[in-house]
Each structure stands twice: as C-alpha cells, then as structure tokens.
Design an enzyme around this catalytic site. Structure first.
Site, PDB file in Angstrom:
ATOM      1  N   SER A 205       6.423 -12.567  23.722  1.00  0.00           N
ATOM      2  CA  SER A 205       6.783 -11.229  24.168  1.00  0.00           C
ATOM      3  C   SER A 205       5.449 -10.637  24.812  1.00  0.00           C
ATOM      4  CB  SER A 205       7.072 -10.336  22.915  1.00  0.00           C
ATOM      5  OG  SER A 205       6.040 -10.677  21.991  1.00  0.00           O
ATOM      6  N   ARG A 206       5.523  -9.522  25.484  1.00  0.00           N
ATOM      7  CA  ARG A 206       4.419  -8.789  26.089  1.00  0.00           C
ATOM      8  C   ARG A 206       3.824  -7.766  25.106  1.00  0.00           C
ATOM      9  NH1 ARG A 206       3.864  -9.376  31.584  1.00  0.00           N
ATOM     10  NH2 ARG A 206       5.871  -9.984  32.875  1.00  0.00           N
ATOM     11  N   THR A 209       2.292  -2.013  22.067  1.00  0.00           N
ATOM     12  CA  THR A 209       1.220  -1.139  21.804  1.00  0.00           C
ATOM     13  C   THR A 209       0.207  -1.830  21.579  1.00  0.00           C
ATOM     14  OG1 THR A 209       1.833  -1.372  19.310  1.00  0.00           O
ATOM     15  CG2 THR A 209       2.726   0.462  20.598  1.00  0.00           C
ATOM     16  N   SER A 210       0.171  -3.089  21.248  1.00  0.00           N
ATOM     17  CA  SER A 210      -1.246  -3.921  21.218  1.00  0.00           C
ATOM     18  C   SER A 210      -1.911  -4.432  22.587  1.00  0.00           C
ATOM     19  CB  SER A 210      -0.892  -5.286  20.400  1.00  0.00           C
ATOM     20  OG  SER A 210      -0.024  -6.049  21.281  1.00  0.00           O
ATOM     21  N   ASP A 267       9.378  -0.613   9.303  1.00  0.00           N
ATOM     22  CA  ASP A 267       9.521  -2.060   9.359  1.00  0.00           C
ATOM     23  C   ASP A 267      10.683  -2.103   8.555  1.00  0.00           C
ATOM     24  OD1 ASP A 267       7.405  -3.094  10.782  1.00  0.00           O
ATOM     25  OD2 ASP A 267       6.237  -3.113   9.031  1.00  0.00           O
ATOM     26  N   SER A 275      15.223 -10.731  13.921  1.00  0.00           N
ATOM     27  CA  SER A 275      14.698 -10.776  15.554  1.00  0.00           C
ATOM     28  C   SER A 275      14.003 -12.170  15.743  1.00  0.00           C
ATOM     29  CB  SER A 275      13.393  -9.762  15.591  1.00  0.00           C
ATOM     30  OG  SER A 275      12.670  -9.921  16.491  1.00  0.00           O
ATOM     31  N   LYS A 299      -0.051  -7.186   9.593  1.00  0.00           N
ATOM     32  CA  LYS A 299       1.217  -6.748   9.320  1.00  0.00           C
ATOM     33  C   LYS A 299       1.702  -6.841   7.822  1.00  0.00           C
ATOM     34  CE  LYS A 299       5.667  -6.243  11.851  1.00  0.00           C
ATOM     35  NZ  LYS A 299       6.084  -5.943  13.219  1.00  0.00           N
TER      36      LYS A 299
END
Lengths: 505, 505
Positions: A205-206, A209-210, A267, A275, A299
């Site tokens: 993924s891109r 928010t990170s 979460d 996912s 996380k």
C-alpha cells in the site's frame, strides 16, 4: 411555468471527495425543487447509459447556474467521465438494502456469508455514503466480529475483486501489521525469496497518514502502478514483484474501509484480519508470514493483543486455504536508518549491495523473515533458511533479482537525495532510552514525506547507544526550505522525540 | 523558493455542508503541501480572532486559485462571516479528545456524566466530523444506552444550551414521538392549556424528511423564528408560545445528532429519550405529556417497544426533575385531513373555530391530550380535564388565545391555498382498509411540502369508511404544475397508498 427542466448539465468540479460520489446543485434549481431534494439527500444520477448514487450537496451561490450540476471526482469517474455540458437526470436513490444488515448487527444479529457479501458488494459499488461506512466500521469495531463473521467478511472481500491463480503450490507472501517507522524489509525479502525460485506476488500500500508505505518507497526506484496483466507477467518472468496494490484491484473495498477506520482512529481486529487475509488470497498466495511488532507506540501494544491477533489471523487464513504463520517482533524502535521513501530505499539498497554501512537491524530482520519463508516454501530444511537467505544476499543474487524485478516493472533508478538537511544533536550525554515512533513519523511527514520522495528522517542512533553531548541524533531531509522549517517548528514544541537518559552508576 | 506563503485568502463558496465545517483548498497550493495536508485532513483555520476545526476537501481544478481557500457555509459562520479575501492560517487539528470515550464505549465501557459532557460539548463546538458523529450515533444505536447513560447524556445536552426558568411550578409541555402524517394537535393543545392560565413554552421542530413539522405548519400562520428573549416575552405575556426550537438554542446538539440518525435510518432509544427530555428541561417545563402512536408504519411499531420507551422516558424525566406521563395512541392512520403546512393549519383553524367541517379525529385527540394536561396542571380534577378542554374550545377562548399567541409572535395570517389540485378517486367500491403513512408523506413531499407551504395532501376518507367506485380518496395540492406532475408520476408506480378492500359477505 410552461416549460419544465427535468435535467441539468453536468460540470466536473475537480473536487476530491475520496470514494464518496458527491453531486452539487443549486438549492433553488428546478430539479432540486421538483424532486424535493434536501441537503445530503442520496440521489441517483443518470447520464447516457451510466448511473451513480451520490450524496447531494446544495449550493446557495453563483458557483453553479440553475441549469448545472457539479460532480466530484468520484462521481465523475463513476459516470464514465462525461464531458462538461452533458445532460443528466436525477431522482431520489432507494435506501441501500444491505444497511439493514448493519442495523441488525447493532441489534445483536451476526453477519453471515449472505449479509457480508451484500455489504461488501454495496461498498464496492459506491452505494455507501461516508457516514454509512462509518456506521459499518463502528459496528465492527474492537472485538465485535467473531471468527465466523471475520471469515464471512474475508470471503466477501476476496470475491469482490480480481484474483490471481498461479500454477505453483508454493506462493509466498509476507505482511507486517505495522505502526513502526522504517521497517522496510519487504523489498529485500521478495528479492531473496524470488532469487531462490519461489513465487512471491507482493502488493503493497501507499502511505495514508504515515511518512511512507512500501509502494511509496519502491516508487522512488521503479514503477509500481501496474495493471493486473502486467503484474502477472512480471511474476511469471521474475518470480516476484513489488506492485502498488491499489492499481491491481485486489480486495477493492479494503482501501475504502481502511480510510474510514483511520479517520476515526478506530481499530477492528476482525477488519484488520479480513483486510490482510483477503489481499493475500486475492494475490493467489498460499504460504503467508505475518510480522506483528509489539511496542508502546506500535499498532499492537501488548503481548496479549498480539496473541489474540495471531489466533484470528491463523484461523481465518486456514478457513480461506492459507498456511499462515505469525512472528511477534520487537516494536520498540524504528528498523533501519531512513524514514521516508528515498531514505528507506537507500537503506534497502545498502543491504542488497552488502554495503559495510548498511543498517544491521534491517539486514538481520530481513534475513530472519526471508529465512522462515524459504523454509515455508521448502527451499531450506527447518533451521537452514537463515543461512540460505544470507548466502543469497552475500553472493549478489538478491540484488540481481531486485534489479531484474524493477526492470520488469518499468526500470530502475537510484533514489533521489534531498537538497536541504538539518542535523539534530544530543543536548547532554547519556544512553538512548526511548523512541517516540509517532513523533518520528510526524516529523518525517512534516518534512514532506511521502509526496516529496527525498524527504524524511535519517536516524544516527539506536536504543542503548551511549552518546556524548553534541553527538548527532538524527537528520531532517527536505526538498524545500519551507518544509524543513515546518519540521523544525514541530521540534520546538516536542523535545522528547528521542530520549537520552543519564546513566546511573 | 524565496518567499513563502503560509496563509490563504478566504472565499465563501455558498456550499451547504450542514453543520460540518468544510474548507476547500487546491491540493497543489503551498499551504497544503507545506502542511502535509491529505484529503479529508481535519484542519484548524485561524482568521482574525476566530478559529474553526474543519474537514479539508482538496480541489484539483481552477475552482480555486493557489492563493485561495473556500469555505462552506458552516465554516464561514463559525469563523464569524469573514469578508472574501481575508487572510487565514491553517494547521493540522489535534485529535478530538472526547472521541476516546466513543472508542471506549465500543470496547465495553459505559458513558458517565464526565464523558457525556465532553462528547456533547465537542459536538456543540463543531469538533466532530460527520463520520465521527456517525460513529457516536452508531455506538448508541438500538438499546445500547442504559438508563444511567441516557440520563448522563440528557444532562449534558441540557447544560450545553440555554435554559428557561419560569416562576410558576406548573409549566406544561407535550411531545409526540412521531411517524404519523398530520397529527398536528400541538397548536390546539397549547391554545387550550394557555387559555386556562397554565404556562406552556412550546418549541417545535421543522421537517427534515417529512412533509411538515409543527414549526412549518405554524409558519404558514405566524412567525416562528424567535430569539430566546422574544420567546420568554411571549410566554410571560400569553402563557404559551409555538416557536421553532432551532431558533432559541435549547439543547443545540440535538438537531445535529438527529440529522445523522435520520441519514443512517438508525434509531437509538436512549438518544430519542435524551433528545425529548433535554428539550423539555431546557424549556423550563415541569409536567410533560408524551404521545406514543403505535402502528405498522409509525415510528413505534409494537406495544412492547412502546412500553420500553415509556419506562425510559418516565425514569429519565424523573432523574431530571420532570413529571413525565405517556399515552400510547393509535398510529394506524393519519390524524386530520391535511398533510403539508397550510393544509394542516387549515385543519387546526377549523377545530379552533368550531367549524362543523372540522376533522373530528384531530379535535378528539387534541381534547384528550389537553384534558390530561389540564389535570396535570391541576386546573381540573382527575376525570374532568376533557370537559374543561371542550368548554375552552367551544366558548372561543382557545381560538382567542391562539390568535393572541400568533400576534405576540409577530402577526396572524390565514394559511395560503394551493393553485393546482388533483383529486384521486377509488377504482372500485369497498372499505378503506389501510393507509401507507410513508407513501402519503412521500407524496406530500413530492408535491412540494414543506417548502411550498400550500402543497400537500388532503384526505377524504378514514379507516373503515365504505366507498363507492369513483368516490374521492384524496386531493393533491401543489403550488406549481411540475410538482403536481411529479406526485402523479409517483402514484403511477405506487397504487397502494390507500387500500380499499372489497367487503366480505
């Protein structure tokens, strides 16, 4: 009133409302009045042979004429990109039927295959407004999805998208649950695994928010936006790939759901598992290694949470035909020196090139993961994977494979270097005691990552290092002086990014 | 880059995003880039001495220049209505802290006075985005709020707004849980109760998705938008009022929450109770009668649901110092003939004027409710309230009081009459067996209600009536032929608005 206008002329407004299609209309236009539209009505728009369900936003200014309807980017795409001025008709949308399952869940019913499929298909079709997505995500929050529900949603997510089917029965994959800056092991692992003749069709993924996702990092060296067919060709030719998942339409509802979860900072263990597993199944993977870093600003923050997640991942994987193994790792500090696309790419290339200055923590963790995967893929006996991974790295085959994959994807380039840098030094001597991973990520974002590929942070210390007053702790990298200044402003108010504790005697 | 632009010039875009403040900005403007804003960031906007937390929507077109930021109506108002061109600064908003209580609720914690207050204050301040509001509403959905939580939220809602304090300890109020078209008893009840010397500071809502709210109906005869002080003066002078609640800022978060609940079509018993009770407490009421119509297309569909609601209303009321009584009524068919502001107003005036053609069901129900309230206010002995209410109506004092209230609010006018009408007739003979209240409401909305005050539906039959083929069932009223045509279109596809069943021998 002799003539009645029951259509409006479309105008693309260039407004990015994410996946939610929005249509703009004057509140005093004939269509809004005669249809009895109120603010935030859900309306169905018909143009030629295309239609979309959109949220209506009313306008009380000259932004639009009485004969016009404006389209957000999502609405414009779903209508097949109509030319400005095309005519469209509008009427009230029927309620989204699968929302009744979301309501049922709130009243204590459980999702099953049928309801999960209906919900996921409606989300894919763009029928859920943002607030409806939020209700769905909230209904699944925390531990509210049990194993059967998680499996049902995972199945529905897989069947909503495209799916690869490889001839081999050894198709490896890895995933990191995340929350740790840097930690960009994936490109190294893919190179080692593929160099040993195993398939590894990796999508990543891109960043949302990170400061960087693996896809952003890879994009500083090669092309990552690929069609389904191109990705298949690369994997068939090279054994592995490093593609941006968003471009190949695997589990397409996932990004939609994740965006809302992040906006709510909410979460759901079940959603997280659905996912991860759905994307692996859609990629055609069969053996999957999942890295769960545990740390106070990662996380997953506790061993018990990690154990729960491990169980749910393994059992859901098994139900979908995957051999899932999990590894719980240290999430107390960043892995590697760079945070930001190009800086992380530089770390990766140093490891692959056996550079004497390569970050050893990144090298070690990559070898560890690759070793387990070589064993899962039966290329090494149990206990021999690490040594094989190490040999693959040392003899240059990993670097050769990495370059070959990049070339197959569209070319290889060295990552860019930032023009503006600023080094932060220790204010007193002591031992490096704590990394605030959230502040580090935030600093890298302020410096411009991931949009400015060269921007980010370069760390000069790791936990336990003894430092003198004035020793370099980290360097900010930016492509523009304004962004550099902005990161420095943040540092003014947040001194505790890396904590140095005076040594006890 | 020698100069850096860290502000943008504001432009009011006239976009109605409801209560959610939205700011629009080019994705390639300097502020968006240097701040690292991503789509749907929550940003804080500072202009002069005002600030607002808004949702950022990025624009990729010439809708805005690189030096401009667009404001939605809500953002513009919260910034104190700045002139176009004023400078504003932007930065990332801090996370809304009270959302942690919403998350906690999802993980099994319960709301208490502290968390309820924090959430309601943040909602009032506009700090919740629409998707955050949706998460809050979803977390409260169904029966997830227990009595203590409902009381905590009710208290928080009361203390978030203004509150009346009357010198009398007999301050009456009524509320209908709703879902039934017509049923406009409130103005009649207020007139009768106030004519007997009791205080009744009534606030009502406007329609959101229904063809009329009491405030819309009253607005076809008088002014309903009043300041807090004006409402107080009217009540002190006339004993009662019929104000639009939205204008006097009682329990200001209620409208915000209700809008999201309706958009999700999600009921929360606890929220419903908090909404009703908080508005009554804020209005300074002390004795409250709550009408709960039960029927298959009403809001409350079963006797058991009605009983649960009754308990929650009475106990929450008691905790807040209110004497709450409930009455469970027949919700099988509309009350009165008219549906739509002016048509309902006509029914009301016919009852108040003792017109021989006045709808008897509306008259009866109004007398019944007013009678109980006269007993609650100790103006009549138990069992004698109905007779007193009837006398007040018959001798003209109710009509006089109604007119006096209207004059004190700003004037009295006869409701307007629609220019375009169309009568629908029975296709065969039989007995009127069923009213689809939802279709009836929808038809009235399509005909233009509530914006077109004269628009709506006039019913000619009630349940159990025997009708011949060709007998009039109802008449559509519209202010424009287009709207009339639109309602007729709907009838083409929905024949079962009023069902006539052939009689069994």
């Amino acid at each position: 009133m002799d003539t009645q206008l029951d259509f409006l002329h479309l105008r693309r407004l260039g407004i990015n409302t994410h996946q939610e299609p929005v249509v703009y209309m004057r509140q005093d236009c004939q269509v809004a009045i005669s249809e009895g539209f109120y603010a935030h009505s859900r309306v169905e728009v018909h143009c030629a042979d295309q239609s979309v369900i959109a949220t209506l936003v009313l306008v009380c200014s000259e932004l639009l004429s009485h004969e016009e309807a404006g389209l957000s980017e999502a609405a414009w795409h779903r209508l097949g990109c109509p030319a400005d001025g095309e005519q469209a008709r509008f009427h009230h949308a029927r309620p989204v039927e699968s929302m009744s399952f979301v309501r049922g869940k709130l009243y204590g019913q459980r999702f099953n295959d049928e309801s999960a499929k209906a919900i996921i298909e409606d989300i894919k079709a763009g029928h859920y407004s943002d607030i409806q997505l939020s209700a769905f995500v909230t209904a699944c929050a925390g531990d509210r999805l049990d194993l059967d529900e998680t499996i049902a949603i995972t199945r529905a997510m897989v069947s909503s998208g495209q799916r690869f089917d490889w001839s081999s029965d050894k198709v490896l994959d890895k995933h990191c649950v995340g929350g740790l800056p840097g930690n960009r092991t994936t490109p190294i692992v893919v190179a080692i695994v593929a160099a040993n003749g195993l398939l590894m069709p990796k999508t990543s993924s891109r960043a949302i928010t990170s400061p960087a996702g693996t896809a952003d990092t890879m994009e500083s060296m090669t092309t990552v936006t690929m069609t389904f067919e191109h990705m298949r060709d690369v994997v068939e030719q090279e054994g592995g790939c490093l593609a941006w998942g968003g471009s190949v339409s695997l589990s397409p509802t996932d990004d939609i759901v994740i965006r809302v979860e992040r906006a709510l900072d909410l979460d759901s263990e079940g959603q997280l598992v659905a996912s991860v597993i759905s994307k692996k199944v859609a990629a055609g993977s069969k053996q999957v290694l999942i890295d769960i870093p545990v740390g106070p600003t990662a996380k997953v923050r506790s061993q018990s949470m990690a154990q729960t997640l491990k169980q749910l991942l393994e059992k859901t994987g098994a139900a979908l035909g995957l051999d899932v193994r999990t590894i719980i790792t240290d999430g107390n500090q960043p892995i590697g020196r760079g945070i930001g696309p190009a800086l992380e790419a530089r770390d990766i290339l140093q490891v692959l090139r056996n550079d004497g200055h390569a970050p050893q923590d990144l090298r070690e963790k990559s070898l560890q993961l690759a070793g387990i995967m070589l064993e899962m893929g039966e290329k090494a006996a149990v206990g021999q994977g690490y040594a094989l991974a190490q040999r693959t790295l040392l003899d240059g085959r990993a670097m050769d494979k990495f370059k070959a994959i990049c070339l197959a994807q569209g070319g290889f380039m060295e990552p860019p270097v930032a023009e503006f840098t600023h080094c932060i030094h220790a204010q007193h001597s002591g031992v490096v005691a704590y990394f605030n991973n959230r502040f580090i990520a935030r600093l890298a974002s302020l410096a411009g990552a991931p949009n400015a590929k060269a921007a980010g942070i370069e760390l000069h210390v790791t936990l336990g290092d003894e430092v003198e007053a004035g020793a370099p702790l980290f360097t900010l990298h930016a492509e523009a002086p304004g962004e550099l200044a902005y990161a420095l402003d943040f540092l003014d108010g947040h001194t505790d990014v890396i904590r140095i504790e005076e040594q006890m005697v």
